[in-house]
Write a protein that holds these residues in place. Structure first.
Motif, PDB file in Angstrom:
ATOM      1  N   SER A   1     -10.172  -2.048  -2.967  1.00 44.88           N
ATOM      2  CA  SER A   1     -10.550  -0.631  -3.052  1.00 44.88           C
ATOM      3  C   SER A   1     -11.987  -0.435  -2.558  1.00 44.88           C
ATOM      4  O   SER A   1     -12.313   0.595  -1.982  1.00 44.88           O
TER       5      SER A   1
ATOM      6  N   HIS B   1      -5.567   0.876   1.385  1.00 45.80           N
ATOM      7  CA  HIS B   1      -4.495   1.635   0.810  1.00 45.80           C
ATOM      8  C   HIS B   1      -3.894   0.770  -0.300  1.00 45.80           C
ATOM      9  O   HIS B   1      -3.375  -0.302  -0.029  1.00 45.80           O
ATOM     10  N   LEU B   2      -3.932   1.200  -1.530  1.00 44.23           N
ATOM     11  CA  LEU B   2      -3.444   0.348  -2.632  1.00 44.23           C
ATOM     12  C   LEU B   2      -2.049   0.769  -3.094  1.00 44.23           C
ATOM     13  O   LEU B   2      -1.627   1.899  -2.836  1.00 44.23           O
ATOM     14  N   PRO B   3      -1.363  -0.125  -3.797  1.00 39.72           N
ATOM     15  CA  PRO B   3      -0.055   0.274  -4.345  1.00 39.72           C
ATOM     16  C   PRO B   3      -0.220   1.439  -5.323  1.00 39.72           C
ATOM     17  O   PRO B   3      -1.244   1.546  -6.003  1.00 39.72           O
ATOM     18  N   THR B   4       0.807   2.280  -5.354  1.00 36.49           N
ATOM     19  CA  THR B   4       0.735   3.420  -6.262  1.00 36.49           C
ATOM     20  C   THR B   4       0.931   2.986  -7.710  1.00 36.49           C
ATOM     21  O   THR B   4       0.417   3.602  -8.635  1.00 36.49           O
ATOM     22  N   LYS B   5       1.729   1.946  -7.885  1.00 36.02           N
ATOM     23  CA  LYS B   5       1.982   1.437  -9.231  1.00 36.02           C
ATOM     24  C   LYS B   5       1.962  -0.076  -9.148  1.00 36.02           C
ATOM     25  O   LYS B   5       2.414  -0.656  -8.157  1.00 36.02           O
TER      26      LYS B   5
ATOM     27  N   GLY C   1       0.830  -1.202   0.000  1.00 44.13           N
ATOM     28  CA  GLY C   1       0.000   0.000   0.000  1.00 44.13           C
ATOM     29  C   GLY C   1       0.866   1.254   0.000  1.00 44.13           C
ATOM     30  O   GLY C   1       1.805   1.367   0.786  1.00 44.13           O
ATOM     31  N   GLY C   2       0.586   2.172  -0.922  1.00 45.79           N
ATOM     32  CA  GLY C   2       1.334   3.428  -0.941  1.00 45.79           C
ATOM     33  C   GLY C   2       2.667   3.354  -1.658  1.00 45.79           C
ATOM     34  O   GLY C   2       3.415   4.322  -1.684  1.00 45.79           O
ATOM     35  N   ARG C   3       3.019   2.213  -2.193  1.00 47.94           N
ATOM     36  CA  ARG C   3       4.290   2.121  -2.949  1.00 47.94           C
ATOM     37  C   ARG C   3       4.112   1.233  -4.173  1.00 47.94           C
ATOM     38  O   ARG C   3       3.023   0.726  -4.429  1.00 47.94           O
ATOM     39  N   GLU C   4       5.221   1.056  -4.894  1.00 52.10           N
ATOM     40  CA  GLU C   4       5.127   0.265  -6.126  1.00 52.10           C
ATOM     41  C   GLU C   4       5.106  -1.236  -5.801  1.00 52.10           C
ATOM     42  O   GLU C   4       5.809  -1.690  -4.899  1.00 52.10           O
TER      43      GLU C   4
END
Ligand code: PEP
Ligand code: MG
Length: 747
Positions: A584, A589-593, A552-555
């Motif tokens: 979602s 909190h999901l990965p950004t990429k 979550g929040g990162r690639e």
């Protein structure tokens, strides 16, 4: 009667020489022989007379024969008894004038054996031309066993002179294969320790026979039980071994010899050891690899029986693990290696194994030096023996002499200095001499690997083998445990990229608790990796969800193992999309990429490279499996492990096609098999156009040192030339070595 007297003699508080003298006197008396002598094998391969009744007493510690010389030397060399009515007629007879033995005619000699090694020879002689009976041979052999125990426990060490130590401490060197670089000095820990029998004599033969039968029965039952289980852990080769065990456990000859030894007064466990020792010594001279293999199976079986008799579990790791353990095993599973505390293991020695087998990959991840295919080492090593593993040369030195030890200590210091140099390289950009950047990534799979990310200076984790967590666990890791590990990995990596591979089980990677697997004839080609997880989507979904949450929040970079057709990627992507939608919906909190890649390990992808490159964000070549499947060579096969060279034109051309397809589609291509971790093959990969490779952490330093001196443009020309040659059927290894030498590239 003889055994009873021996037991009394062993219990008495006697000086070792006195004890030996009384033993030989007792044997002579009981066997109505005029002579009984004991010769002990020294480390210089000389048999020295240690005690005698009947020969000239002044010749004790003076009379000696070389291994193979005279009757005594012949017995020691062949590990077989000699029973002669007229000894002087035997072609090997050698007369030792100092002993005064010329007047004796009949001769019986037996080897003193322990764990298949000859430690000495015990003889009786008579003036008359008599033929010794079977029961007399048997009795002498049993006595020899008692003496072997005295020698092995160090009882006779006080009788030796400096430089003329007993053979038990003889240094031995072995040549195997280099499986993981590094040098380890330490002490032997037998992965499956031989059970040492100290209680030799039985009180009541009938009762003891009962114990033996009972243990044999439960041994057979336990084998049947294992065979009837349908676990993956017991399939394939493992199953074949168990089948062999079952056959041996019912072998009538073996059982009869065991019973005979018990009837002669031994405890059941001493009987097992005696029969095994005789058999081993006889088999030692066999060269047929099949029979030798069967002998090892027999050894394992005898060990199991001993454990049954002594009521011990298959422990392996006692509390007394030395701080500098060098684990010695025939073969072992990856999880078993992980049971040893990492900070105490200095090296690993395997009789079998291959460089891409899983235990070796794990050892490499842990930075443990490994020598493999070191034939004969298990039977020669004793727990606690000093040992040196040279993972650079594939050599093992058992009970090394002080000068060898000193040389290796120097080598360790030298390597430490080199490591120091690598450490200096750590923060240097990984650019070639002519300024070409290559990403050097590391492979990992467990939390213990994480500190290496900084220590090695790797640019990220190119392959995180998620199945290792599953392999070392006793039951399926729960979703939370998976998520926790993935989060720890990402935290440790910080800004560096991490590529997680979805669980890759099947083939040589087994989960003992996973009952779903079938009994497959070719597990490497079977229901494994993405095939298995697409059929059990619950499995994959749990893992994907854990990965998505942890990132979550990162690639998040994900890749799929053992892809065979594009549709598998499509299906996996659908599952992934579903998990993303699900998370979602619950406002996670999901990965950004999110990047999805495929491993290229199955040759079928070679003829759909354009479709593949279009279907994924990146491709990672799994050269271990790709090479195994392209050459139809089991990656775990010890016999084939160095038969075909990955640095040969056909395989390198295949890799080149992959790189070219990636460039056409602007899809990132990397390689994460063991090939990336050796400077020479890493150089070849760079010459083919790879600009990102992933390897074991310990390989980063040497590969970077190579890269820094590498003129990539020149190498590319050279490579194209080598592979473009119409007759390039052979390995280009030596051409590449010549290139490196010419350009001063350190390998
Ligand atoms: C490979 O096959 O090259 C690879 C990296 O995967 P593994 O060794 O885990 O099968
Ligand atoms: Mg693979």
């Amino acid at each position: 009667m003889l055994l009873k007297r021996l037991r009394e003699l062993m219990a008495e508080a006697l000086e070792p020489q006195e004890r030996l003298d009384r033993i030989v006197r007792e044997i002579a008396q009981q066997m109505v022989a005029e002579v009984c002598s004991l010769y002990v094998l020294r480390s210089d391969s000389v048999l020295e007379l240690y005690a005698t009744e009947g020969l000239n007493p002044g010749s004790v510690h003076l009379a000696q024969l070389r291994l193979g010389q005279g009757l005594v030397g012949t017995i020691a060399a062949s590990a077989r008894a000699l029973n002669l009515t007229d000894a002087q007629q035997h072609p090997a007879f050698a007369y030792l004038p100092e002993t005064g033995e010329e007047i004796y005619n009949s001769f019986l000699g037996v080897p003193v054996l322990r764990a298949g090694r000859t430690l000495g020879v015990l003889t009786v002689q008579n003036r008359t031309m008599r033929h010794y009976r079977e029961d007399e041979i048997e009795a002498l052999e049993t006595t020899a066993m008692v003496i072997a125990e005295m020698i092995a426990t160090g009882d006779l060490a006080r009788l030796t002179r400096p430089g003329l130590e007993l053979d038990l401490s003889r240094p031995a060197s072995f040549n195997g294969l280099a499986f993981n670089d590094g040098v380890g000095l330490g002490h032997v820990v037998l992965h499956e320790p031989r059970v040492v029998v100290t209680n030799l004599f039985n009180e009541d033969s009938e009762e003891e026979l009962g114990r033996l039968t009972e243990s044999l029965d439960s041994l057979r039952l336990s084998i049947d039980d294992m065979l009837s289980r349908r676990d993956v852990a017991f399939e394939g080769e493992h199953r074949a071994v168990l089948e062999a065990y079952r056959m041996f456990a019912h072998d009538r000859g073996w059982v009869r010899r065991l019973e005979e030894a018990v009837r002669n007064g031994l405890t059941a466990e001493a009987a097992v050891e005696k029969v095994q020792s005789d058999m081993r010594a006889r088999m030692q001279h066999m060269t047929d690899p099949y029979l030798r293999e069967r002998m090892s199976d027999f050894d394992d079986l005898a060990n199991r029986l001993l454990r049954q008799l002594l009521g011990r579990g298959p422990d392996g790791l006692g509390e007394a693990l030395p701080r500098d353990a060098v684990v010695v095993a025939r073969q072992m599973g990856a999880a078993e290696l992980l049971d040893y505390p990492r900070d105490r293991v200095r090296g690993l020695v395997l009789e079998d194994g291959s460089i891409t087998s899983h235990v070796v990959i794990v050892a490499r991840a842990m930075g443990i030096p490994v020598a493999g295919q070191v034939k004969g080492v298990v039977s020669m090593a004793e727990n606690g023996d000093a040992i040196i593993v040279d993972g650079e040369e594939g050599q093992v030195h058992l009970r090394p002499q002080s000068d060898v030890k000193a040389a290796f200590a120097e080598k360790v210091r030298f390597r430490a200095r080199r490591q120091e140099l690598y450490r200096e390289l750590r923060d240097r950009p990984s650019n070639s001499k002519d300024g070409v950047h290559v990403d050097l990534l590391m492979n990992a799979g467990l939390a213990v690997d994480l500190p290496q990310l900084d220590e090695s200076g790797a640019a990220g984790i190119g392959l995180f083998r998620t199945e290792l967590q599953f392999m070392v666990a006793a039951t399926f890791p729960r979703a939370e445990a998976q998520e926790r590990l993935y989060r720890d990995v990402l935290d440790a990596a910080g800004p560096k990229p991490v590529t997680f591979r979805t669980i890759d089980i099947g083939g040589d990677k087994v989960l003992p608790y996973f009952k779903g697997a079938l009994n497959e004839e070719n597990p490497a080609l079977g229901w494994r990796a993405i095939r298995l997880t697409l059929d059990r989507p619950g499995f994959l979904r749990t893992q994907l969800r854990a990965l998505l949450k942890a990132a979550g929040g990162r690639e998040l970079r994900l890749m799929l193992p053992m892809v065979t057709e594009i549709d598998e990627i499509v299906q996996a992507r659908e599952l992934l999309d579903r998990e993303v939608r699900h998370l979602s919906r619950f406002a996670h909190h999901l990965p950004t990429k999110l990047k999805l890649g495929a491993m290229l390990e199955v040759p079928s992808l070679m003829w759909q490279l354009d479709e593949l490159m279009a279907a994924v964000d990146f491709v990672s070549v799994g050269s271990n499996d790709l090479f195994q499947f392209i050459t139809a060579t089991d990656r775990g096969s010890a016999l084939l492990s160095d038969r075909f060279d990955p640095l040969s034109a056909p395989f390198l051309r295949a890799l080149k096609q992959i790189v070219d397809a990636g460039q056409r589609h602007k899809t990132a291509v990397t390689l994460c098999g063991e090939l990336a971790g050796r400077p020479l093959s890493a150089m070849a990969l760079i010459g083919l156009g790879f600009r990102s490779i992933s390897m074991s952490p310990a390989a980063i330093g040497p590969v970077k040192a190579m890269l820094c001196e590498l003129p990539v443009a020149d190498l590319e020309v050279c490579m194209a030339d080598l592979l473009g040659h119409p007759n390039a059927r052979h390995s280009v290894r030596s051409d590449l070595q010549a290139f490196a030498a010419q350009h001063g590239v350190p390998l």
